[in-house]
Write a protein that holds these residues in place. Structure first.
Motif, mmCIF file in Angstrom:
data_model
loop_
_atom_site.group_PDB
_atom_site.id
_atom_site.type_symbol
_atom_site.label_atom_id
_atom_site.label_comp_id
_atom_site.label_asym_id
_atom_site.label_seq_id
_atom_site.Cartn_x
_atom_site.Cartn_y
_atom_site.Cartn_z
ATOM 1 N N GLY A 1 0.776 -1.098 0.393
ATOM 2 C CA GLY A 1 -0.311 -0.494 -0.198
ATOM 3 C C GLY A 1 1.416 1.450 0.022
ATOM 4 O O GLY A 1 1.792 1.319 -0.656
ATOM 5 N N ALA A 2 0.974 1.821 1.354
ATOM 6 C CA ALA A 2 1.062 2.918 0.731
ATOM 7 C C ALA A 2 2.874 3.301 0.803
ATOM 8 O O ALA A 2 3.765 4.188 0.909
ATOM 9 C CB ALA A 2 0.804 4.139 2.106
ATOM 10 N N GLN A 3 3.206 1.957 1.623
ATOM 11 C CA GLN A 3 4.740 1.949 1.674
ATOM 12 C C GLN A 3 5.501 1.803 0.716
ATOM 13 O O GLN A 3 6.837 1.303 0.768
ATOM 14 C CB GLN A 3 4.556 0.598 2.717
ATOM 15 N N THR A 4 4.690 1.644 -0.287
ATOM 16 C CA THR A 4 5.311 1.314 -2.066
ATOM 17 C C THR A 4 6.220 2.085 -2.021
ATOM 18 O O THR A 4 7.672 1.711 -2.306
ATOM 19 C CB THR A 4 4.323 0.222 -2.950
ATOM 20 N N GLY A 5 5.661 3.545 -2.149
ATOM 21 C CA GLY A 5 7.402 4.634 -2.308
ATOM 22 C C GLY A 5 8.189 3.977 -1.522
ATOM 23 O O GLY A 5 9.695 4.667 -1.975
ATOM 24 N N ALA A 6 8.336 3.637 -0.303
ATOM 25 C CA ALA A 6 9.540 3.575 0.843
ATOM 26 C C ALA A 6 10.173 2.467 0.089
ATOM 27 O O ALA A 6 11.933 2.899 0.516
ATOM 28 C CB ALA A 6 8.792 3.505 1.894
ATOM 29 N N THR A 7 9.511 1.506 0.040
ATOM 30 C CA THR A 7 10.634 0.323 -0.612
ATOM 31 C C THR A 7 11.611 0.909 -1.951
ATOM 32 O O THR A 7 12.356 -0.070 -2.249
ATOM 33 C CB THR A 7 9.878 -0.836 -0.551
ATOM 34 N N THR A 8 10.283 2.313 -2.743
ATOM 35 C CA THR A 8 11.295 1.901 -4.238
ATOM 36 C C THR A 8 12.020 2.744 -4.127
ATOM 37 O O THR A 8 13.540 2.751 -4.037
ATOM 38 C CB THR A 8 9.908 2.489 -4.611
ATOM 39 N N SER A 9 12.437 3.347 -2.962
ATOM 40 C CA SER A 9 13.055 4.706 -2.822
ATOM 41 C C SER A 9 14.543 3.729 -2.123
ATOM 42 O O SER A 9 15.754 4.059 -2.481
ATOM 43 C CB SER A 9 12.320 5.868 -1.060
ATOM 44 N N PHE A 10 13.928 3.675 -1.321
ATOM 45 C CA PHE A 10 15.446 2.787 -1.064
ATOM 46 C C PHE A 10 16.304 1.028 -1.106
ATOM 47 O O PHE A 10 17.388 1.372 -1.804
ATOM 48 C CB PHE A 10 14.608 1.189 0.544
ATOM 49 N N ARG A 11 15.058 0.955 -2.767
ATOM 50 C CA ARG A 11 15.878 0.420 -3.421
ATOM 51 C C ARG A 11 16.872 1.142 -5.023
ATOM 52 O O ARG A 11 17.827 0.331 -5.296
ATOM 53 C CB ARG A 11 15.330 -0.947 -4.273
ATOM 54 N N SER A 12 16.178 1.848 -4.742
ATOM 55 C CA SER A 12 16.904 3.206 -5.318
ATOM 56 C C SER A 12 17.802 3.348 -5.034
ATOM 57 O O SER A 12 19.533 3.661 -5.553
ATOM 58 C CB SER A 12 16.323 4.840 -6.218
ATOM 59 N N GLU A 13 18.620 3.860 -3.641
ATOM 60 C CA GLU A 13 18.950 4.319 -2.840
ATOM 61 C C GLU A 13 20.728 3.309 -2.684
ATOM 62 O O GLU A 13 20.882 3.468 -3.061
ATOM 63 C CB GLU A 13 19.370 4.460 -0.985
ATOM 64 N N TYR A 14 19.912 2.488 -2.544
ATOM 65 C CA TYR A 14 20.799 1.249 -2.469
ATOM 66 C C TYR A 14 21.916 0.453 -3.933
ATOM 67 O O TYR A 14 22.578 0.125 -3.843
ATOM 68 C CB TYR A 14 19.890 -0.512 -2.092
ATOM 69 N N SER A 15 20.691 0.339 -4.766
ATOM 70 C CA SER A 15 21.627 0.686 -6.615
ATOM 71 C C SER A 15 22.536 1.576 -6.404
ATOM 72 O O SER A 15 23.387 1.614 -6.804
ATOM 73 C CB SER A 15 20.164 0.764 -7.112
ATOM 74 N N GLN A 16 22.258 2.704 -5.544
ATOM 75 C CA GLN A 16 23.074 4.044 -6.524
ATOM 76 C C GLN A 16 24.535 3.321 -4.774
ATOM 77 O O GLN A 16 25.942 3.830 -5.507
ATOM 78 C CB GLN A 16 22.460 5.167 -5.356
ATOM 79 N N LEU A 17 24.005 3.029 -4.585
ATOM 80 C CA LEU A 17 25.537 3.032 -3.130
ATOM 81 C C LEU A 17 26.020 1.323 -3.717
ATOM 82 O O LEU A 17 27.397 1.149 -3.976
ATOM 83 C CB LEU A 17 24.626 2.376 -1.894
ATOM 84 N N GLU A 18 25.343 0.570 -4.663
ATOM 85 C CA GLU A 18 26.122 -1.097 -5.210
ATOM 86 C C GLU A 18 26.707 0.383 -6.655
ATOM 87 O O GLU A 18 28.190 -0.597 -6.751
ATOM 88 C CB GLU A 18 24.446 -1.039 -6.127
ATOM 89 N N SER A 19 27.004 1.181 -7.486
ATOM 90 C CA SER A 19 27.353 1.787 -8.545
ATOM 91 C C SER A 19 28.517 2.227 -8.192
ATOM 92 O O SER A 19 29.309 2.656 -8.412
ATOM 93 C CB SER A 19 26.107 2.742 -8.921
ATOM 94 N N GLN A 20 28.291 3.160 -6.920
ATOM 95 C CA GLN A 20 29.575 4.075 -6.265
ATOM 96 C C GLN A 20 30.593 2.949 -5.257
ATOM 97 O O GLN A 20 31.576 2.724 -5.925
ATOM 98 C CB GLN A 20 29.410 4.199 -5.017
ATOM 99 N N LEU A 21 30.402 1.743 -5.102
ATOM 100 C CA LEU A 21 30.733 0.811 -3.923
ATOM 101 C C LEU A 21 31.926 0.230 -5.643
ATOM 102 O O LEU A 21 33.378 -0.644 -5.726
ATOM 103 C CB LEU A 21 30.424 -0.614 -4.417
ATOM 104 N N ASP A 22 31.211 -0.065 -6.591
ATOM 105 C CA ASP A 22 31.983 -0.531 -7.980
ATOM 106 C C ASP A 22 33.589 -0.171 -8.471
ATOM 107 O O ASP A 22 34.044 0.099 -8.992
ATOM 108 C CB ASP A 22 30.820 -1.118 -9.433
ATOM 109 N N THR A 23 32.833 1.358 -8.332
ATOM 110 C CA THR A 23 33.469 2.335 -8.712
ATOM 111 C C THR A 23 34.522 2.114 -7.781
ATOM 112 O O THR A 23 35.781 2.931 -8.504
ATOM 113 C CB THR A 23 32.071 4.440 -8.866
ATOM 114 N N ASN A 24 33.932 3.082 -6.555
ATOM 115 C CA ASN A 24 35.184 2.755 -5.732
ATOM 116 C C ASN A 24 36.588 1.643 -5.789
ATOM 117 O O ASN A 24 37.650 1.939 -5.977
ATOM 118 C CB ASN A 24 34.959 2.737 -4.395
#
Length: 353
Positions: free
Chosen positions: A45-68
């Protein structure tokens, strides 16, 4: 009042019920296989936005980690190259000092110096997957020319500087008579080796004769708002001093020189190598500090990823025991529905007449 139910209406209702049970079974199968809600929007329900946001942030961290991690690899390669440079030149310096007491051994050292110049060039042309780590921001091209490259390579420049200063070529017999220092007219080795015509080959004109690297180095973002140096430069003063010391021995050590000139040239080469080795060790230490900082940042990123992963799992993951029960019930009810449907299809009024 008599209520009647037609075979048609029963069949339609059972058909709808069959579709519902099929959908329920499909959902249960998906959830048992993925261990996550089959329909995130419906389940959260309303928490769908939260998990989408968490997944987006998680993906960004993975990308940063690969670069590093790629950056750490480059820094590792740079450290290895710098370590090889300072150790190789320190060993050559020691050999040069040992040979100083023996006349004519500078010619032996000359051959070794050419080898060391090749090692220096190869180390500064080190690359990782086509990225030349000592190119500054010009990482797509090998930064350092070979000492013997033609036309107009470093060795040619050294010989031309000699000829311009003394008025004859290095292989002229007059070379043997050049004093170490103290000539009233300044026609001696000390004055020549201190002259701009010679010194600039390893200093002001370094990027003309030796290097295509830039002084500016690559910068890499290792986390939001934090950048660090991401490459080295072959234009560091340390490398010019090492090249100067090695070139003095390589080019002039093979000549027929008087004893005092040999000793002076050896001392001058040792001084250049001393300074170059010391400065290379400083660069290596700075590079190591950058690597440590990136690795510390990577540890922080991994910790953030772990926290985000837990929060995502808390929202998206299902209760596996409940899901197993749901699957069993859905299978049982679907099988029962199929059985009932089959019995209804077998009904025929003729059997009761």
């Amino acid at each position: 009042m008599v209520y009647t139910v037609s075979t048609l209406s029963s069949s339609i209702r059972l058909s709808d019920y069959l579709t519902e049970q099929r959908a329920r079974l499909d959902k249960a199968v998906i959830e048992n296989a993925s261990k996550k809600h089959a329909d995130m929007g419906l389940a959260l329900g309303a928490q769908t936005g939260a998990t989408t946001s968490f997944r987006s942030e998680y993906s960004q961290l993975e990308s940063q980690l690969d670069t590093n991690r790629q950056l750490v690899t480059r820094l590792d390669v740079m450290n290895t190259a710098l370590d090889n440079i300072h150790e190789s030149n320190a060993d050559f310096r020691s050999d040069l000092i040992a040979l100083k007491s023996n006349s004519n051994n500078l010619k032996t050292a000359s051959n070794l110096a050419y080898t060391e110049l090749d090692k220096l060039t190869n180390a500064l042309n080190t690359n990782v997957s086509g990225v030349y780590v000592f190119g500054g921001i010009n990482t797509g091209t090998a930064p350092v020319n070979d000492f013997k490259s033609l036309p107009g390579g470093p060795e040619v420049q050294v010989e031309q500087a000699f000829q311009t200063f003394f008025g004859h070529s290095i292989d002229d017999p007059a070379t043997e008579a050049i004093p170490a220092k103290g000539d009233p007219a300044g026609n001696d080795w000390e004055t020549f080796l201190d002259s701009a015509g010679f010194k600039d080959i390893f200093g002001a004109d370094w990027t003309t004769h030796w290097s295509s690297a830039t002084d500016e180095k690559m910068t890499s973002t290792i986390e939001n708002g934090v950048t660090t140096t991401g490459s080295g430069s072959a234009n560091e003063k340390a490398f010019g001093e090492l090249a100067e010391g090695l070139s003095i021995v390589a080019v002039f050590g093979k000549l027929n020189l008087n004893t005092e000139a040999e000793k002076f040239i050896t001392d001058r080469a040792v001084n250049s190598l001393n300074s170059g080795v010391d400065k290379t060790i400083v660069i290596e230490a700075q590079n190591g500090a950058i690597k440590t900082n990136v690795e510390r940042t990577n540890s922080d990123i991994i910790a953030k990823k772990d926290v985000l992963n837990m929060r995502i799992n808390d929202l998206e993951n299902i209760d596996e025991n409940r899901a197993a029960v749901e699957l069993s019930l859905a299978q049982t009810q679907l099988e029962a529905t199929y059985a009932i449907t089959a019995k209804i299809k077998d009904l025929n009024i003729m059997k009761y007449l």
